[in-house]
Scaffold this active site. Structure first.
Site, PDB file in Angstrom:
ATOM      1  N   SER A   1      13.785  11.291  -6.427  1.00  0.00           N
ATOM      2  CA  SER A   1      13.335  11.881  -7.678  1.00  0.00           C
ATOM      3  C   SER A   1      14.365  12.904  -8.131  1.00  0.00           C
ATOM      4  O   SER A   1      15.008  13.547  -7.309  1.00  0.00           O
ATOM      5  CB  SER A   1      11.980  12.561  -7.456  1.00  0.00           C
ATOM      6  OG  SER A   1      11.789  13.599  -8.406  1.00  0.00           O
TER       7      SER A   1
ATOM      8  N   LYS B   1      10.976  13.469  -2.419  1.00  0.00           N
ATOM      9  CA  LYS B   1      10.476  12.129  -2.756  1.00  0.00           C
ATOM     10  C   LYS B   1      11.350  10.991  -2.247  1.00  0.00           C
ATOM     11  O   LYS B   1      12.578  11.064  -2.256  1.00  0.00           O
ATOM     12  CB  LYS B   1      10.350  11.981  -4.280  1.00  0.00           C
ATOM     13  CG  LYS B   1       9.231  12.779  -4.885  1.00  0.00           C
ATOM     14  CD  LYS B   1       7.855  12.425  -4.362  1.00  0.00           C
ATOM     15  CE  LYS B   1       7.285  11.189  -5.020  1.00  0.00           C
ATOM     16  NZ  LYS B   1       7.019  11.363  -6.449  1.00  0.00           N
TER      17      LYS B   1
ATOM     18  N   GLU C   1       7.666  -1.365  -7.285  1.00  0.00           N
ATOM     19  CA  GLU C   1       7.043  -1.031  -8.569  1.00  0.00           C
ATOM     20  C   GLU C   1       7.653  -1.845  -9.714  1.00  0.00           C
ATOM     21  O   GLU C   1       6.942  -2.315 -10.608  1.00  0.00           O
ATOM     22  CB  GLU C   1       7.179   0.466  -8.844  1.00  0.00           C
ATOM     23  CG  GLU C   1       6.349   1.303  -7.888  1.00  0.00           C
ATOM     24  CD  GLU C   1       6.672   2.786  -7.980  1.00  0.00           C
ATOM     25  OE1 GLU C   1       6.636   3.335  -9.085  1.00  0.00           O
ATOM     26  OE2 GLU C   1       6.965   3.395  -6.934  1.00  0.00           O
TER      27      GLU C   1
ATOM     28  N   HIS D   1     -12.456  -5.001  -0.047  1.00  0.00           N
ATOM     29  CA  HIS D   1     -12.754  -3.902  -0.986  1.00  0.00           C
ATOM     30  C   HIS D   1     -11.893  -2.668  -0.701  1.00  0.00           C
ATOM     31  O   HIS D   1     -12.312  -1.545  -0.990  1.00  0.00           O
ATOM     32  CB  HIS D   1     -14.238  -3.505  -0.945  1.00  0.00           C
ATOM     33  CG  HIS D   1     -15.173  -4.669  -0.928  1.00  0.00           C
ATOM     34  ND1 HIS D   1     -15.652  -5.258  -2.070  1.00  0.00           N
ATOM     35  CD2 HIS D   1     -15.678  -5.375   0.114  1.00  0.00           C
ATOM     36  CE1 HIS D   1     -16.439  -6.274  -1.743  1.00  0.00           C
ATOM     37  NE2 HIS D   1     -16.471  -6.374  -0.422  1.00  0.00           N
TER      38      HIS D   1
END
Ligand code: ARG
Length: 456
Positions: free
Chosen positions: A277, A283, A290, A156
């Site tokens: 970024s 970043k 992704e 979980h």
């Protein structure tokens, strides 16, 4: 009329129809397989006395010439041709005349394309399987180098019990090994030769289907000619195998993305496999993971395309089937691309031992071990479970760990507690005691299992 099939037509096809009907942008990829299939067919036709040896020799020499001319760039596949089968037959006849017109004896484009696709997918599947092996090898190497990196195992997404990074990555290796065998099984079922099914009902010529199957490296000819030209199970099956492999990659992507976050910081990707970024200078983004997660949807789409394509088709061939290639080629190529970049990304990443260990220290992931300690000393497990649950509640209030209670405090709750409890709930010991088959301390056996796959 310029078209090979236009003998009964009185007017030229509309330009829009020509473009709409054409599949060469996709099936042009199969030119080698189309030539290979035609050479086998011509060889068989001559052996059976259906065409002369002399014609077959001219056809085969002509086809080999076309092959080397396409390979060298001397002959460009015409983007306006209807499909690769028409293009190659057309060029052949232009080049060698009469004998070229005999090649299509006892053959239809329906069995031709069904054969070409299988030949082509056999190669693409072999590439995917090599990519999976390479990826399993990468997981194996990273696992082997991190057998003592303790981290929380989750259920979980809540810290549950301690494991190691090696154990975690070896779990993924198992999934990809099954993916490999799924491809292998699918290729085995696909490897039957439809050539000689002709349009749908076979042919009146005395062809030898065993021979063409053998020449093309198939296990045997397909048993039923209707099935031979209309079956695309193999494409759906390969797309499913690709979808499931993408599912596995997507799960790992999700974890990589979390592990790279400031909240986790278990993993630092190498600069070569991360992106920045355009506005936020700080970043460092896990774009590869992704994109893989995103492309998973696209491969599922390919699978759904294929299943939907086939589901309503009456036997035998229908033009809908022309749409099969784009989907299945895309599924296999996407999976290959994903595996080929994910492997070096994993190999070059740096795992942060301290952050993983610190995460494992918080969250009472040694609570089961404390309950087991009492159980082994004679307390029924359910009573031990309840006692430790109460302790967790108190520890949480005080913001301490279970190991921070004094022996006196523990003894108040049960006389079964002794000083050996501290080593029993020590994090490293908790991992190292989980030596049951398949557990984190049984990692050597799991690494061996992966080695057996890699060495096979
Ligand atoms: N380009 C077609 C395909 O990919 C070849 C088969 C065409 N057959 C036909 N009867 N029109 O399916």
């Amino acid at each position: 009329m310029g078209n090979l099939w236009s003998a009964r037509f009185q007017t030229e096809p509309d330009e829009k129809l020509k473009a709409f009907n054409s599949s060469i942008a996709v099936d042009g990829l199969m030119y080698l397989e189309d030539i290979e299939g035609s050479i086998a067919h011509a060889t068989m036709l001559a052996e059976q006395g259906i065409i002369s040896k002399d014609d077959a020799d001219k056809i085969i020499a002509g086809l080999n010439g076309i092959k080397s001319d396409i390979q060298s760039g001397k002959l460009v596949i015409d983007p306006n041709a209807e499909d690769i089968h028409m293009f190659i037959e057309g060029v052949l006849t232009e080049r060698i005349g009469e004998p070229g017109k005999r090649l299509h004896t006892a053959r239809s484009r329906n069995d031709q394309v069904a054969t070409d696709v299988r030949l082509y997918l056999r190669k693409r599947a072999a590439t995917v399987m090599e990519d999976i092996r390479y990826f399993v090898d990468a997981l194996y190497k990273v696992a082997k180098a991190h057998t003592d990196f303790v981290m929380p195992g989750y259920t979980h997404l809540q810290r549950a019990q301690p494991i190691t990074l090696a154990h975690h990555l070896a779990a993924y290796a198992e999934m990809f090994m099954r993916d490999y065998s799924r491809f292998s099984d699918a290729v085995g079922r696909m490897n039957y030769c439809p050539l000689g099914s002709a349009a749908l009902a076979g042919t009146t010529y005395p062809i030898n289907r065993q021979r063409t199957a053998e020449l093309l490296g198939f296990t045997a000819p397909t048993a039923n000619s209707l099935d031979g030209v209309s079956d695309r199970d193999f494409a759906a099956e390969l797309a499913f195998a690709a979808s499931l492999a993408m599912t596995h990659l997507s799960r790992l992507s999700e974890e990589v993305i979390m592990w790279c976050s400031w909240e986790f910081k278990f993993l630092e990707l190498d600069d070569a496999f991360a992106t920045g970024s355009s506005i936020m200078p700080q970043k460092k983004n896990p774009d590869v993971a992704e994109l893989v997660r995103g492309k998973t949807g696209r491969v599922y789409g390919d699978l759904i395309t294929l299943l939907t394509l086939i589901k309503g088709l009456p036997l035998a061939y229908n033009k809908d089937l022309q749409e099969d290639k784009e989907a299945v080629f895309d599924a296999l190529k996407t999976l290959s691309d994903c595996l080929e970049i994910f492997a070096p990304m994993m190999l070059s990443g740096r795992f942060n031992r301290e952050n993983m260990l610190n995460a494992a220290k918080k969250g009472f992931i040694n609570a089961t071990d404390m309950a087991d300690y009492l159980t082994k000393k004679g307390m029924p497990f359910r009573s031990a479970y309840k006692l430790v649950g109460g302790l967790v509640f108190r520890a949480q209030e005080k913001d301490i760990g279970l190991e921070d209670f004094s022996l006196e405090e523990l003894k108040e709750l049960s006389p079964l507690f002794d000083s050996d409890v501290y080593s029993e709930i020590d994090l490293y010991n908790c991992v190292m005691k989980r030596s049951s088959e398949g557990g984190p301390a049984d990692i050597e056996r799991q690494l061996k299992h992966i080695e057996e796959f890699l060495n096979a």
